[in-house]
Scaffold this motif. Structure first.
Motif, PDB file in Angstrom:
ATOM      1  N   HIS A 238       0.810  -1.105  -0.049  1.00 60.49           N
ATOM      2  CA  HIS A 238      -0.154   0.219   0.050  1.00 60.49           C
ATOM      3  C   HIS A 238       1.042   1.240   0.105  1.00 60.49           C
ATOM      4  O   HIS A 238       2.216   1.200   0.520  1.00 60.49           O
ATOM      5  CB  HIS A 238      -1.011  -0.075   1.031  1.00 60.49           C
ATOM      6  N   LEU A 242      -2.863   1.928   5.058  1.00 58.10           N
ATOM      7  CA  LEU A 242      -3.259   0.918   5.804  1.00 58.10           C
ATOM      8  C   LEU A 242      -4.499   0.521   6.158  1.00 58.10           C
ATOM      9  O   LEU A 242      -4.594  -0.546   6.251  1.00 58.10           O
ATOM     10  CB  LEU A 242      -2.082   1.234   7.064  1.00 58.10           C
ATOM     11  N   LYS A 243      -5.386   1.451   6.158  1.00 53.60           N
ATOM     12  CA  LYS A 243      -6.727   1.061   6.747  1.00 53.60           C
ATOM     13  C   LYS A 243      -7.229   0.359   5.494  1.00 53.60           C
ATOM     14  O   LYS A 243      -7.793  -0.615   5.752  1.00 53.60           O
ATOM     15  CB  LYS A 243      -7.603   2.243   6.906  1.00 53.60           C
ATOM     16  N   THR A 246      -5.745  -3.225   5.580  1.00 53.90           N
ATOM     17  CA  THR A 246      -6.239  -3.868   6.629  1.00 53.90           C
ATOM     18  C   THR A 246      -7.838  -4.519   6.161  1.00 53.90           C
ATOM     19  O   THR A 246      -8.177  -5.432   6.816  1.00 53.90           O
ATOM     20  CB  THR A 246      -6.373  -3.084   8.166  1.00 53.90           C
ATOM     21  N   GLU A 247      -8.572  -3.848   5.723  1.00 54.53           N
ATOM     22  CA  GLU A 247      -9.753  -4.269   5.097  1.00 54.53           C
ATOM     23  C   GLU A 247      -9.583  -5.198   4.304  1.00 54.53           C
ATOM     24  O   GLU A 247     -10.365  -6.445   4.299  1.00 54.53           O
ATOM     25  CB  GLU A 247     -10.626  -3.098   4.550  1.00 54.53           C
ATOM     26  N   LYS A 249      -7.083  -7.458   4.189  1.00 56.06           N
ATOM     27  CA  LYS A 249      -6.578  -8.454   5.015  1.00 56.06           C
ATOM     28  C   LYS A 249      -7.700  -9.073   5.822  1.00 56.06           C
ATOM     29  O   LYS A 249      -7.949 -10.454   5.890  1.00 56.06           O
ATOM     30  CB  LYS A 249      -5.642  -8.028   6.061  1.00 56.06           C
ATOM     31  N   ASP A 250      -8.437  -8.380   6.477  1.00 59.48           N
ATOM     32  CA  ASP A 250      -9.694  -9.020   6.930  1.00 59.48           C
ATOM     33  C   ASP A 250     -10.696  -9.661   6.238  1.00 59.48           C
ATOM     34  O   ASP A 250     -11.152 -10.839   6.674  1.00 59.48           O
ATOM     35  CB  ASP A 250     -10.729  -7.949   7.873  1.00 59.48           C
ATOM     36  N   ASP A 258      -7.528 -17.897   9.459  1.00 56.22           N
ATOM     37  CA  ASP A 258      -6.364 -16.828  10.224  1.00 56.22           C
ATOM     38  C   ASP A 258      -4.952 -17.568  10.044  1.00 56.22           C
ATOM     39  O   ASP A 258      -4.025 -17.204  10.751  1.00 56.22           O
ATOM     40  CB  ASP A 258      -6.629 -16.465  11.658  1.00 56.22           C
ATOM     41  N   PHE A 264       2.194  -7.093   5.441  1.00 52.84           N
ATOM     42  CA  PHE A 264       1.856  -5.601   4.911  1.00 52.84           C
ATOM     43  C   PHE A 264       3.279  -5.103   4.349  1.00 52.84           C
ATOM     44  O   PHE A 264       4.260  -5.327   5.219  1.00 52.84           O
ATOM     45  CB  PHE A 264       1.341  -4.753   5.863  1.00 52.84           C
TER      46      PHE A 264
END
Length: 289
Positions: A238, A242-243, A246-247, A249-250, A258, A264
Motif C-alpha cells: 500500500h 494501511l486502513k 487492513t480491510e 486482510k480482514d 487466520d 503488509f
C-alpha cells in the motif's frame, strides 16, 4: 560460489536485504530537482511523510542507472571471485537494463571466468518482492544456483499481483500502464484494476466502482487464481493506505481463515512516484498471472 543482488524497486528494505544477504541496488527518484537513492541517502523509508508530500502536490520523477553505476555495484563481487544472481524488477518497464547489459559486457571482458545470472520477476514492488523472498529463503538454505534458476523458470509466472490506484495523475504522467485512460478515476470515481502479466508490463484489466467494491475485486482475483496460497506469503502493498490494506486482510481471513501468512508492505518511493498515494495491491501464489 555466488552472491545475490536485488533492487529497491522490489520493495525490499535494508533490514530484510541484510537478513538474506542481498546486495541492494538503489533505484533513484527525483524530487524538486534532487536525486535521491533509497537506502543510500536514507536508511529508513518514512512512507507517510513521503506520500503526504505527494498528496500536497509533489510530483516525483524517476530515472535509471548508468553503466558506470552498475559496474560499481558488480565489479567488487566479481573481483572477489564470486558469481552474481540478480533478482530484479521487470525488464519491460525501463531501459535501465540496457545500461546494465553494457556494464556486464565490459565486466565479462575483464572477468571472463565470472558468471552473471538474472531472474526477471516480470513485476515490481510486491509482485517482485514475493519472488525475492522465496529466492532469499533458498539462498539461506544453501540451494545451488542451478536449483534456484530451475525454480524460477517454473514459478516466476505463478506469482500474481493486482492493485489499484486512487489518483491517476501519477500514472498519467508516467505512461506506464497499458490500456488506462488518464484521469478516468478522478473524474468518475472509477478505480482501474491493474496487473502485471508474463510480459512484465502493467496493464489495466478492469475497473471497480466504490471503495469496498474495489477491495472486494482484489479478493475476487485471489479466489479466481489463487493456488496453495496457505503455503506462500500473501503480500499486501500500500501507498500509505494501511486502513484499506487492513480491510483487505480482514476479508482474506474471513474467507480463508487466520492461518494465512499475510504481510503488509510499504510500496517503495521510486515505484510510488508512478502510482501515487492511497493505493493498495496484493501478491499471491497463483495458477497463473
Amino acid at each position: 560460489m555466488f552472491k545475490i543482488f536485488t533492487d529497491t524497486d522490489t520493495d525490499i528494505t535494508l533490514e530484510v536485504a541484510e537478513k538474506y544477504g542481498y546486495h541492494l541496488i538503489s533505484m533513484p527518484y527525483v524530487v524538486n530537482g534532487e536525486l535521491i537513492h533509497p537506502y543510500k541517502d536514507f536508511k529508513i523509508f518514512e512512507p507517510h511523510k513521503y506520500y503526504e508530500s505527494l498528496r500536497k502536490g509533489v510530483l516525483p520523477s524517476t530515472c535509471g542507472l548508468s553503466p558506470e553505476e552498475y559496474i560499481a555495484y558488480f565489479e567488487p563481487v566479481f573481483k572477489e571471485g564470486y558469481d552474481i544472481l540478480y533478482v530484479h524488477f521487470s525488464r519491460a518497464m525501463t531501459a535501465t537494463f540496457d545500461y546494465m547489459d553494457m556494464a556486464l559486457k565490459q565486466l565479462k571482458e575483464k572477468y571472463p571466468d565470472r558468471k552473471f545470472y538474472e531472474i526477471d520477476t516480470k513485476g515490481i514492488t510486491i509482485g517482485s518482492l514475493n519472488i525475492v523472498l522465496e529466492v532469499g529463503d533458498m539462498y539461506l538454505a544453501k540451494k545451488s544456483i542451478e536449483e534456484i534458476m530451475a525454480w524460477a523458470e517454473k514459478e516466476v509466472d505463478k506469482f500474481a499481483m493486482y492493485f489499484y490506484a486512487e489518483d491517476l495523475k501519477f500514472f498519467a504522467r508516467s505512461g506506464r500502464v497499458k490500456g488506462i485512460k488518464a484521469l478516468m478515476g478522478n473524474i468518475f470515481g472509477i478505480r482501474p484494476i491493474i496487473t502485471m502479466g508474463s510480459d512484465g508490463v502493467m496493464t489495466n484489466v478492469g475497473t471497480a466502482h466504490g471503495h469496498l467494491k474495489t477491495i472486494k475485486t482484489l479478493l475476487a482475483k485471489v479466489e479466481e487464481l489463487g493456488e496453495d496460497i496457505d503455503k506462500h506469503r500473501i503480500l499486501i502493498g500500500h501507498t500509505d493506505a494501511l486502513k484499506s490494506a487492513t480491510e483487505l486482510k480482514d476479508l482474506l481471513i474471513k474467507k480463508y481463515g487466520d492461518k494465512l501468512n499475510i504481510v503488509f508492505v510499504d510500496v517503495n518511493p521510486t515505484a510510488g512516484a508512478h502510482c501515487g498515494p492511497d493505493g493498495v495491491g496484493i501478491s499471491f501464489h497463483a495458477i497463473h498471472r
